[in-house]
Motif scaffolding. Structure first.
Motif: not given
Length: 420
Positions: A192, A217, A219, A221, A230-232, A261-262
């Motif tokens: 983040e 932001r 993400s 893994r 990923s998200y923002h 989320s993307d």
């Protein structure tokens, strides 16, 4: 040696060189500005439900008796070096935990924190901080019976500018990585980064008010069987403080946050912030109420959660040697789309919202018979009720005592908080 350990070693060497350079370039009398605290501690704790399991469930070690105790021991070194308006600081602590019955939970934890609390005249100020933590993920927050060790690396910076006598600007940012290896996802990681800006009016002594805005932001893994893009997140709100009377203090920020989320999964939004009010009732008694609501990452499910927490505490300093703290905490946790059920003996997500209600009343007594010795007996009760969470209900009683031996060289000065 893996990359994480190498990174920690490099960070530690970097701060050590910074300290040495500062000391060598200072006049000899300046060594008097080095203050430190060294401490060693031992702790005993008994827990009636170590795994925070629902009644009727069994541990993987056999049986349905969840009680156990542990002995913990460790040490701490906290040092600060004052140089004009600057403060360099470093804290290192480590603890070993040894369980009586469930020895599979034996582990070690540590925390390394170092930073620079800086000022330039009366206009500029700020903090640079590096923090590295290794800790066990509490079963209070995690459903399961396996030991999960989490490692977090965080770098934080904050800068403030008093650009007129009545107005102040602040900018805070951080980056962090959290490694939380689990069965099925041995390299699970969350990364983040965030930035927040604020404009505040400071024209009234002890009172500030202003506007804040932030962007985050993140993400995941190695998410195993989960799909976690990923998200923002964007946040905007109001902030205020009030410390006029000397008997009470108020700090608060309230706003609205939206996390996206993307791929559109686990989108959450709502009112967020924190309100904290502290009041001195008498010269010996203080009460404090803290209310928070935040959107956080639930790393285990590679998803988001909304945590609403209310904490009420009362502190009574009976004598200069004895202090008593009575507290109560309530947490309402919402995990959208993370409800589960059992199908043919297997836990599966059902798409509903999972909710948890957690209560924790507590009592702690601090006794300092001599300046170098502290005794702290404590007790707290935990209970959780849930919906759409199989096996999510439990209760537990925890009782323990901590012994601390401490040596001080001077008094560690207060440090500017990273976040207001």
């Amino acid at each position: 040696m893996n990359n994480r350990l190498c990174g920690l070693a490099t960070c530690a060497r970097g701060w050590r060189y910074l300290w040495v350079a500062a000391l060598l370039t200072s006049p000899l009398p300046a060594f008097a500005q080095l203050v430190m605290t060294a401490a060693g501690n031992a702790q005993y704790e008994y827990n009636t439900n170590v795994f925070d399991l629902q009644k009727g469930f069994a541990t993987p070690f056999g049986g349905k008796d969840f009680a156990d105790s542990y002995v913990a021991y460790g040490g701490k070194l906290d040092a600060s070096y004052l140089w004009s308006q600057q403060q360099l600081y470093a804290t290192v602590l480590g603890t070993e935990y040894r369980y009586d019955r469930f020895t599979e939970l034996d582990h070690s934890e540590y925390n390394f924190d170092a930073g620079w609390d800086w000022k330039v005249g009366r206009v500029w100020d700020g903090v640079l901080d590096v923090n590295h933590i290794r800790s066990m993920v509490s079963f209070y927050n995690l459903i399961g019976t396996s030991l999960v060790i989490q490692t977090e690396q965080r770098e934080t910076g904050r800068a403030g500018l008093q650009f007129t006598p009545d107005w102040r600007a602040e900018l805070t940012g951080y980056t962090r990585t959290v490694d939380q290896p689990q069965v099925g996802a041995p390299d699970l990681r969350l990364a983040e980064s965030s930035g927040t800006g604020a404009i505040k009016y400071t024209g009234t002594a002890g009172v500030t008010a202003g506007l804040t805005a932030g962007y985050l932001r993140g993400s995941f893994r190695d998410t195993g069987t989960f799909v976690a893009p990923s998200y923002h997140q964007t946040t905007g709100g109001l902030t205020a403080t009030d410390e006029v009377t000397g008997l009470s203090t108020f700090r608060g920020n309230v706003g609205y946050s939206r996390r996206t989320s993307d791929n559109g999964v686990n989108n959450v939004s709502g009112v967020t912030g924190e309100l904290d009010y502290k009041r001195a009732l008498t010269g010996k008694t203080t009460v404090e109420l803290d209310l928070t609501r935040q959107i956080n990452a639930y790393i285990t499910n590679d998803a988001s959660e909304i945590d609403s927490v209310a904490t009420l505490s009362a502190t009574w300093q009976a004598t200069y040697k004895i202090g008593v703290v009575l507290g109560y905490s309530f947490t309402y946790r919402q995990l959208p789309g993370q409800g589960n059920e059992v199908v043919d003996g297997v836990f599966v997500l059902d798409g509903g919202e999972q909710t948890q209600r957690l209560h924790m009343p507590s009592l702690a007594v601090t006794y300092v018979p001599v300046p170098w010795l502290t005794l702290k007996p404590y007790y707290h009760y935990q209970t959780r009720s849930s919906q759409n969470l199989v096996g999510g209900n439990f209760d537990a009683s925890v009782v323990g005592i901590q012994f601390t031996l401490q040596w001080d060289r001077g008094v560690i000065p207060p440090r500017t908080p990273l976040y207001y």
